[in-house]
Design a protein around this motif. Structure first.
Motif, mmCIF file in Angstrom:
data_model
loop_
_atom_site.group_PDB
_atom_site.id
_atom_site.type_symbol
_atom_site.label_atom_id
_atom_site.label_comp_id
_atom_site.label_asym_id
_atom_site.label_seq_id
_atom_site.Cartn_x
_atom_site.Cartn_y
_atom_site.Cartn_z
ATOM 1 N N VAL A 143 36.438 35.860 36.345
ATOM 2 C CA VAL A 143 35.880 37.062 35.721
ATOM 3 C C VAL A 143 34.360 36.966 35.659
ATOM 4 N N ARG A 144 33.855 35.843 35.179
ATOM 5 C CA ARG A 144 32.398 35.680 35.054
ATOM 6 C C ARG A 144 31.718 35.626 36.420
ATOM 7 N N LEU A 145 32.356 34.970 37.394
ATOM 8 C CA LEU A 145 31.801 34.902 38.747
ATOM 9 C C LEU A 145 31.760 36.287 39.383
ATOM 10 N N TYR A 146 32.820 37.074 39.162
ATOM 11 C CA TYR A 146 32.885 38.435 39.702
ATOM 12 C C TYR A 146 31.768 39.290 39.108
ATOM 13 N N GLU A 147 31.548 39.168 37.796
ATOM 14 C CA GLU A 147 30.483 39.930 37.144
ATOM 15 C C GLU A 147 29.116 39.570 37.698
ATOM 16 N N ARG A 148 28.894 38.287 37.975
ATOM 17 C CA ARG A 148 27.583 37.846 38.458
ATOM 18 C C ARG A 148 27.358 38.177 39.932
ATOM 19 N N SER A 149 28.398 38.028 40.741
ATOM 20 C CA SER A 149 28.199 38.053 42.188
ATOM 21 C C SER A 149 28.728 39.290 42.900
ATOM 22 N N VAL A 150 29.638 40.037 42.262
ATOM 23 C CA VAL A 150 30.268 41.151 42.974
ATOM 24 C C VAL A 150 29.970 42.490 42.312
ATOM 25 N N SER A 151 30.490 42.695 41.120
ATOM 26 C CA SER A 151 30.346 44.000 40.462
ATOM 27 C C SER A 151 30.655 43.862 38.979
ATOM 28 N N ARG A 152 30.234 44.829 38.212
ATOM 29 C CA ARG A 152 30.509 44.821 36.785
ATOM 30 C C ARG A 152 31.837 45.514 36.499
ATOM 31 N N SER A 205 39.687 39.302 47.183
ATOM 32 C CA SER A 205 39.047 40.603 47.412
ATOM 33 C C SER A 205 37.621 40.481 47.932
ATOM 34 N N ASP A 206 36.967 39.349 47.688
ATOM 35 C CA ASP A 206 35.572 39.182 48.081
ATOM 36 C C ASP A 206 35.332 37.735 48.517
ATOM 37 N N PRO A 207 34.380 37.507 49.430
ATOM 38 C CA PRO A 207 34.116 36.146 49.928
ATOM 39 C C PRO A 207 33.272 35.321 48.961
ATOM 40 N N ARG A 265 39.906 37.212 42.856
ATOM 41 C CA ARG A 265 40.994 38.182 43.040
ATOM 42 C C ARG A 265 40.641 39.437 42.236
ATOM 43 N N GLY A 266 39.843 40.306 42.859
ATOM 44 C CA GLY A 266 39.278 41.457 42.146
ATOM 45 C C GLY A 266 40.303 42.364 41.508
ATOM 46 N N GLY A 267 41.418 42.628 42.204
ATOM 47 C CA GLY A 267 42.436 43.509 41.643
ATOM 48 C C GLY A 267 43.029 42.960 40.368
ATOM 49 N N ALA A 268 43.404 41.678 40.383
ATOM 50 C CA ALA A 268 43.991 41.042 39.195
ATOM 51 C C ALA A 268 42.992 41.011 38.042
ATOM 52 N N LEU A 269 41.733 40.739 38.348
ATOM 53 C CA LEU A 269 40.713 40.677 37.295
ATOM 54 C C LEU A 269 40.573 42.021 36.603
ATOM 55 N N ARG A 270 40.589 43.096 37.365
ATOM 56 C CA ARG A 270 40.437 44.430 36.774
ATOM 57 C C ARG A 270 41.640 44.800 35.912
ATOM 58 N N VAL A 271 42.824 44.423 36.353
ATOM 59 C CA VAL A 271 44.031 44.764 35.591
ATOM 60 C C VAL A 271 43.994 44.124 34.201
ATOM 61 N N VAL A 272 43.521 42.885 34.126
ATOM 62 C CA VAL A 272 43.457 42.205 32.827
ATOM 63 C C VAL A 272 42.243 42.663 32.032
ATOM 64 N N ASN A 273 41.050 42.650 32.651
ATOM 65 C CA ASN A 273 39.811 42.947 31.923
ATOM 66 C C ASN A 273 39.734 44.407 31.498
#
Length: 501
Positions: free
Chosen positions: A183-192, A218-220, A238-246
């Motif tokens: 979750v934190r890596l996705y926020e920093r490197s991909v999208s909010r 979902s992202d490299p 795993r962007g999809g799973a992260l969004r479902v939970v967050n």
């Protein structure tokens, strides 16, 4: 349906059939990869669901049940019937996947890609104690379903695994830590995300979730700490799973709990704790504000917007009203259609002008205090030193109901005062306006005007005092000042002394 509208719909259907017939004849010539048009005509939501994800024959059952059940109840019922084999025999894993896809298609009314592309697969996996559990693999397109429907997919998954006699998912500590790292890596490197959720909230939700929320990469972008875990097939986020939970089960905990409670589904009481944790966060709704955007008021701060319940013709679900003078005083930062980040009830709302609301109050450079209206704005706009009060913000009760939020205290306003007056006239004078007029010294026509249109017909100060003394209603809102802005009784005494000198 009126005859003219019925004729209009029939004309559209006939023209569609003509065009579809032409397309069929053109395809039959063999110049295209397929001999028939790829798109088939769906008459209703039931056709959309069956055509999108199946199973065959489910459309008729959806039509039959939709007259008796709500959309959420319908999704659960169809999922149950799929697992029990009403639409053909499936092995447990295939039945669970089919049931989840069909239920999600019903929740999204068959108009998004989420049921096909958002759910990658459904598996039955093994816990460390060798018990079996259900795992749902989400992909990026699940975001098209919306946070509430994403979260309900997990509730449906739990419902299905109970029918199949599966155990709950039992996560290891490193799997929970891996998810939080993602979750934190996705926020920093991909999208909010839509919501900024604390590590503690995520940890609690992941411990309590009865099905595993996982997914395809979902992202490299790869995690660095919790890698190569046996039950997680990739080291990438795993962007999809992260969004479902967050953004789903935690971010929409309030709404999901309302639906779960209404349906009587057991085992999700922990959503109340998540909701309480979220409500305790101070100014949590401001965490995601982009730098440089204007902040009109801090949470529950005096002088900010005052909550007013109701709706105008141009407001409604997530569309809120503010006085047009407020838009002018704020130098056009709020315009028609501006998206506002709100403290309550949801994450935001679209602004619309409503001129019967309480307007803003400002302090001028000469020290005078003025209630700004459309009529006097041009006289005071160049002399404003400070905004003392932003005015009312109109939010419908339905927004609070839809978001599953408790009603917050609101100001005492004209429409409430009119109802108090109506009640007093009925209780004290039997609804007789003539007797009320004799008692108060106010003409009966004027009294009727207060009740029929309280926004336009307002009493004078003398009339408001007479009604309070003779009828016992509170002083009219136009003459009820912001006494709560005074910090103490001593300040009230100072104000009295200043006014009398």
């Amino acid at each position: 349906m009126s005859k003219s509208y019925e004729k209009y719909v029939k004309t559209l259907e006939e023209q569609l059939e003509q065009l579809y017939s032409i397309a069929n004849k053109a395809r039959e010539k063999g110049f295209d990869p397929a001999f028939k048009p790829e798109c088939t005509v769906a008459r209703d939501m039931a056709d959309l669901v069956e055509g999108l994800v199946g199973p065959k024959g489910v459309a008729e059952r959806i039509r039959e049940l939709s007259t008796k059940l709500s959309r959420e109840e319908l999704a659960f019922k169809i999922a149950e019937e799929i697992v029990y084999g009403k639409f053909g025999h499936f092995d447990p894993e295939a039945a669970a996947e089919q049931a989840i896809r069909t239920a999600l298609a019903i929740l999204t009314e068959g108009v998004t890609a989420a049921p096909i592309q958002g759910v990658a697969q459904v598996k039955i996996k093994t816990n460390h104690d060798r018990s079996k559990y259900l795992a749902i693999y989400f992909a990026g397109p699940i975001r098209s379903a919306g946070g509430t429907d994403q979260a309900l997919t997990l509730v449906i998954g739990d419902f299905i695994r109970r029918i199949l006699g599966l155990d709950r998912y039992k996560p290891r500590e490193e799997e929970i830590a891996r998810f939080i790292e993602e979750v934190r890596l996705y926020e920093r490197s991909v999208s909010r995300f839509q919501y900024h959720i604390s590590d503690e909230e995520l940890r609690r939700a992941l411990r309590w979730l009865p099905v595993e929320v996982t997914g395809t990469e979902s992202d490299p972008v790869e995690v660095s700490a919790f890698r190569n875990l046996p039950r997680i097939e990739t080291n990438r986020v795993r962007g999809g799973a992260l969004r479902v939970v967050n953004d789903g089960i935690v971010g929409r905990a309030s709404k999901v709990w309302v639906i779960v409670e209404k349906l009587g589904i057991q085992g999700w009481d922990w959503l109340k704790e998540i909701r309480q944790m979220s409500e305790k966060k101070s100014a949590g709704f401001m965490d995601d504000i982009i730098a440089g955007r204007p902040i009109f008021s801090f949470p529950a701060r005096r002088g900010g917007f005052r909550l007013r319940y109701g709706r105008a013709r141009n407001t409604g679900l997530t569309a809120v009203g503010v006085h047009p003078a407020t838009m002018l005083v704020l130098q056009g930062f709020i315009a028609v259609g501006t998206q506002l980040r709100l403290e309550l009830p949801g994450k935001g709302g679209i602004a619309a002008p409503v001129d019967v609301l309480e307007p803003p109050i400002v302090k001028l450079r000469d020290g005078s205090v003025v209630r700004v209206t459309m009529e006097n704005f041009h006289d005071v706009k160049d002399r404003i030193e400070k905004i003392l009060f932003l005015g009312d913000i109109l939010i419908s009760f339905g927004d609070f109901l839809y978001q599953g939020k408790s009603l917050a205290p609101a100001g005492y306003v004209e429409e409430w005062w009119a109802e108090d007056l109506r009640k007093a006239i009925i209780e004290q004078f039997g609804g007789d306006f003539e007797e009320t007029a004799i008692s108060t010294g106010i003409a009966s026509e004027r009294l009727r005007g207060f009740l029929e249109n309280p926004f336009v017909n307002k009493p004078t100060c003398k009339e408001a005092i007479a009604l309070s003394l003779k009828v016992g209603v509170p002083l009219h809102p136009a003459f009820t000042f912001f006494w709560s802005s005074l910090g103490s009784v001593e300040e009230l005494g100072l104000l009295k002394e200043w006014l009398t000198t």
